[in-house]
Design an enzyme around this catalytic site. Structure first.
Site, mmCIF file in Angstrom:
data_model
loop_
_atom_site.group_PDB
_atom_site.id
_atom_site.type_symbol
_atom_site.label_atom_id
_atom_site.label_comp_id
_atom_site.label_asym_id
_atom_site.label_seq_id
_atom_site.Cartn_x
_atom_site.Cartn_y
_atom_site.Cartn_z
ATOM 1 C CD GLU A 18 -4.760 -7.991 2.047
ATOM 2 O OE1 GLU A 18 -5.050 -6.879 1.743
ATOM 3 O OE2 GLU A 18 -3.935 -8.701 1.704
ATOM 4 C CB THR A 49 -7.240 -9.553 -1.959
ATOM 5 O OG1 THR A 49 -6.974 -10.955 -2.357
ATOM 6 C CG2 THR A 49 -6.540 -9.098 -0.579
ATOM 7 N N GLY A 109 -6.346 -1.605 -9.032
ATOM 8 C CA GLY A 109 -5.706 -2.614 -9.397
ATOM 9 C C GLY A 109 -4.516 -2.224 -10.293
ATOM 10 C CG ASP A 110 -1.139 -2.444 -9.393
ATOM 11 O OD1 ASP A 110 -0.834 -1.133 -9.635
ATOM 12 O OD2 ASP A 110 -0.646 -3.054 -8.135
ATOM 13 C CG HIS A 153 -0.171 4.529 -6.352
ATOM 14 N ND1 HIS A 153 0.376 4.558 -7.451
ATOM 15 C CD2 HIS A 153 -0.689 3.423 -6.206
ATOM 16 C CE1 HIS A 153 -0.078 3.457 -8.133
ATOM 17 N NE2 HIS A 153 -0.687 2.725 -7.254
ATOM 18 C CD GLN A 216 6.655 -11.663 5.053
ATOM 19 O OE1 GLN A 216 6.873 -12.463 5.997
ATOM 20 N NE2 GLN A 216 5.765 -10.642 5.459
#
Ligand code: FAD
Length: 288
Positions: A18, A49, A109-110, A153, A216
């Site tokens: 990614e 992304t 998406g958020d 989720h 992270q």
């Protein structure tokens, strides 16, 4: 059409990574040399992304264009239903076709911080599955991918409900699934078994993120809802203050995870490389 779906029929583990558009303008020039480096490393595809809400929409398209047409990488472009009305989605997909992108990861998406709940809830496509359905109904020729969640989720009531919703995503047209990152393979195997039991036999790439710095965990990992096992948290508490050691042991942990998945016949490994091509190289060399 260069569909990544075919890659999963070749009897080998599909290796992908990614890339995200950098937030700062001065980091942006760098992204092209990173894509050139990735072209030498040769993942089966890269996914680019998209910032829900459209903050980096133009950049995501530019990066996908470079990756596909200059670096000659196979590309999956992400799109989110947050920020995409029906009309904008159709235009966006036309643009992707023009630059030769045949693979789209559909996502909800958020809610971006600047968006109210009311704005968030009035989007045209409530779920990723609604976008997949729309694209299929329009007969647009794309390979569609969707997300899945080994730890469910965060908004789903329970795992079974989330797995059923993932099945809907596939029924609406997703050809391939890519999982959220996870650190304990049992969760991935459980998700795969549950999907299989519901008749979902779509290829699934497992999302692996090497933890190369202690910080992270405070950002990406916390947001993903993924749990951190004792083995990994003790690596962090032991080596977190020493960047070199932390990198070494974090990568070692990710390789161990990836090899176990590969040995158990995973369809693909999708590496969250935080825009660091050398991480992709180390991980891919170890599992090839
Ligand atoms: P959905 O599939 O819509 O699921 C969201 C919730 O709704 C879940 O609880 C699910 O169980 C439920 N649900 C799903 N379908 C239905 C249905 N038909 N009916 C009722 N309930 C349903 N975010 C970005 O902003 N940009 C990115 O580029 C990006 N890339 C990502 C890549 C991967 C591989 C993953 C795993 C996540 C990515 N995300 C990205 C984050 C993603 O947007 C969030 O996880 C978001 O909260 C959910 O997106 P989704 O597509 O899974 O949503």
């Amino acid at each position: 059409m260069s569909s990544i779906k075919e890659l999963y029929n070749k009897g080998k583990t599909v290796l992908s990574c990614e890339i995200y558009p950098p937030k700062k303008e001065d980091e942006f020039a760098n992204i092209y040399s990173k894509l050139d480096r990735l072209a030498e490393i040769k993942p089966d595809f890269v996914s680019v992304t998209y910032g829900a809400g459209g903050s980096n929409a133009g950049k995501a398209v530019e990066i996908a264009d470079y990756a596909k047409n200059k670096a000659e990488l196979e590309v999956v472009s992400h799109i989110t239903s947050v920020g995409f009305s029906r009309e904008k989605l159709t235009q966006g997909l036309d643009r992707f076709k023009q630059i030769g992108i045949d693979n789209i990861l559909v996502l909800r998406g958020d809610r971006p911080k600047a968006m109210t709940d009311e704005q968030f809830n009035s989007r045209d496509f409530l779920h990723a599955s609604d976008m997949a359905h729309f694209i299929r109904e329009k007969g647009m020729d794309f390979t569609l991918l969707g997300a899945c969640y080994p730890h469910k989720h965060p908004e789903a009531l329970n795992e079974d409900e989330d797995v059923k919703n993932t099945k809907v995503k596939v029924q609406c047209g997703c050809d391939v699934l890519i999982s959220q990152l996870f650190f304990e393979n049992e969760y991935f195997y459980r998700l795969k078994d549950k999907l299989y039991a519901l008749g979902v036999k779509t290829p699934i790439s497992a999302g692996i993120m090497p933890v190369t710095s202690a910080k992270q965990l405070g950002t990406t990992v916390t947001l993903s809802g993924t749990t951190v096992p004792e083995e990994l948290s003790s690596i962090i508490s032991k080596h977190g203050d020493n960047p070199e050691e932390m990198r070494k042991y974090g990568i070692e942990y990710a390789i161990k995870q990836a090899l176990d998945l590969k040995n158990k016949g995973v369809d693909g490994l999708h590496f969250y490389i935080m825009n660091k091509p050398e991480l992709a190289k180390e991980l891919m060399d170890a599992v090839k």
